[in-house]
Design an enzyme around this catalytic site. Structure first.
Site: not given
Length: 502
Positions: A346, A349-351
């Site tokens: 989400r 995690a992507h960041k």
């Protein structure tokens, strides 16, 4: 004679109410959804509503959350002027204590989604407190509580405008609803606050969503007030938009329109619109000093018997051996049953992945997106023999800014989530010959039954935002954006808007 309300009774009632609404839809909402399901002529929308209704019954039977996003708690507390409290805590503190107990209940743990330091580190509070509490002093000797758990996907689509006094409210709503996309998980309700000041309109919009679904009764008897006439006008306009269930195109976009208004300044017309999703969760109770509230469970026969059939045109995919060539045969609107390993991720995690890639450090050990699918989800913790709790999709649009990076740099083949993708993301999907699949928002418990194994593989400190590896069997999804860039969230509503106008 004053009524004495005990601290323990109030806290226990809050806890019980939040557990109750986590797995019981209001009956009026189920009746309205079932009625819309029976009328629906769009196959994609009818399929989505079938999953929502089946999920609702499963949650009622299993006493597990309707949606993995178990919400931010909003609580309206109306306190009689003759009430006294036997408590050393404030009303806010008592609500928060009830929230903490409800969300950490071992029999049905609910997902903690609240973060403090919202403009900075955004650290999870771990117990879903604090709640948003609105307190009114009213006549009488009782305490009335209206409590809701509101998902972030629908809350994020709230809209606010300061109209000119002569502006048409229904026209503004008709123009604004298509800009909200499908992240609010239609079909649901729209709560509209009119008048007062900006913040008053917002509170009225939220409180209006606590009312039962009764638009069909209003249609039958006809409007008697300005607000009732406006409700009917907006209801008709919204459903003619053709947005439909999950934004895939269909006859029903809204199940009801709710309006509250207040006197306002002669130069002003503040309007706030807040949608409620297909996981509408709220309940009302009164405390009179005789003990905690007693909430009567609905009867299982109140739920319609709906079956979800796998049609002849359904494709099956083995994700452990999937190829680019195979996904290029999938077309927008197709139903696919997925089996095999998928990774989750989400916003947080992507960041973090972005930071690792930019620094040259690379992905964590055990995380390989090459040739894989990512599922945008933050699941509820499991209980008993569950491998994972309810695990429905989160709004994919929030991951748009990371999509080109994921497709270009990690070898990711496809994505699974809910709601539409932006034009740049659709272009990126087409360029990389990838695919975007949509699971039904509001069917989290049903989706979780397709997950046979689950383990955290990275970023465990992020809690529900950690990267999991799921093993799935026949997980139902719809192809929303195919490898040619054909987008069901554009084509479906466009087709149904023309049909409904005709």
């Amino acid at each position: 004679m004053s009524t004495i309300i005990k601290k323990a009774d109030f806290i226990d009632s809050i806890e019980d109410a939040l557990q109750y609404i986590s797995y019981y839809h209001p009956k009026d909402f189920i009746d309205a959804m079932h009625s819309a399901y029976l009328r629906e002529q769009s196959p994609a929308a009818k399929d989505a509503m079938a999953q929502i209704l089946i999920n609702s019954r499963m949650s009622a039977e299993g006493k597990r959350p309707l949606c993995q996003d178990t919400g931010i708690v909003t609580c309206f507390v109306k306190i009689g002027m003759n009430v006294q409290w036997d408590s050393d805590l404030t009303v806010q503190q008592m609500v928060d204590a009830g929230v903490a107990k409800a969300y950490s209940n071992p029999n049905n743990p609910l997902r903690a989604s609240i973060v403090k330091d919202p403009a900075g580190k955004r650290i999870n509070t771990k117990d879903n407190a604090p709640a948003v509490v609105h307190i009114d002093m009213v006549a009488g000797d009782q305490v009335e509580v209206m409590i809701a758990a509101k998902g972030g996907g629908s809350e994020n689509k709230s809209k606010m405008v300061m109209l000119n006094p002569s502006d048409d409210i229904a026209e503004w709503v008709e123009k604004t609803v298509p800009t909200m996309g499908a992240g609010w998980c239609p079909p649901g309700m729209l709560g509209i606050g009119i008048g007062g000041t900006a913040e008053k309109a917002a509170v009225m919009a939220k409180e209006s969503l606590m009312d039962p679904v009764d638009i069909h009764e209003l249609q039958a008897r006809g409007a008697q007030t300005t607000e009732e006439a406006l409700r009917l006008d907006i209801f008709e306009r919204c459903n003619k938009l053709g947005i439909g269930a999950q934004g895939l195109g269909g006859m029903t976009t809204v199940l009801d329109i709710k309006i509250k208004s207040a006197p306002t300044h002669a130069a002003s017309k503040p309007v706030v619109m807040i949608p409620n999703c297909a996981a509408t969760r709220h309940v009302h109770f009164h405390l009179d000093g005789s003990g905690p509230a007693e909430l009567t469970p609905p009867k299982l026969e109140d739920w319609p018997e709906i079956t979800w059939e796998v049609g002849d045109n359904v494709k099956r995919a083995d994700l452990n051996n999937i190829t680019k060539e195979e996904i290029q045969t999938w077309k927008s609107g197709d139903t696919v049953l997925l089996s095999g390993k998928i990774l989750t991720g989400r916003d947080a995690a992507h960041k973090r992945i972005q930071g690792l890639l930019e620094s040259g450090e690379g992905l964590p050990e055990g995380v390989d997106f090459n040739g894989k699918f990512i599922y945008y989800v933050g699941p509820v913790d499991p209980v008993g023999d569950e491998v994972v709790g309810p695990a429905g999709p989160t709004t994919s649009t929030r991951m748009d800014k990371f999509t080109e990076m994921m497709l270009a740099e990690t070898g990711l083949m496809g994505m699974i989530g809910k709601a539409e993708r932006g034009p740049a993301t659709v272009a990126s999907i087409k360029h990389h010959k990838a695919v975007y699949l949509m699971a039904v928002g509001g069917a989290a418990y049903l989706v979780a039954k397709a997950i046979k194994k689950a383990k955290v593989v990275a970023f465990e400190d992020l809690g529900m935002e950690a990267i999991y590896e799921f093993d799935v069997v026949d997980m139902p999804v719809t192809v929303a954006v195919d490898s040619e860039g054909t987008n069901a969230h554009d084509t479906g509503p466009a087709i149904w808007k023309v049909k409904l106008e005709g």
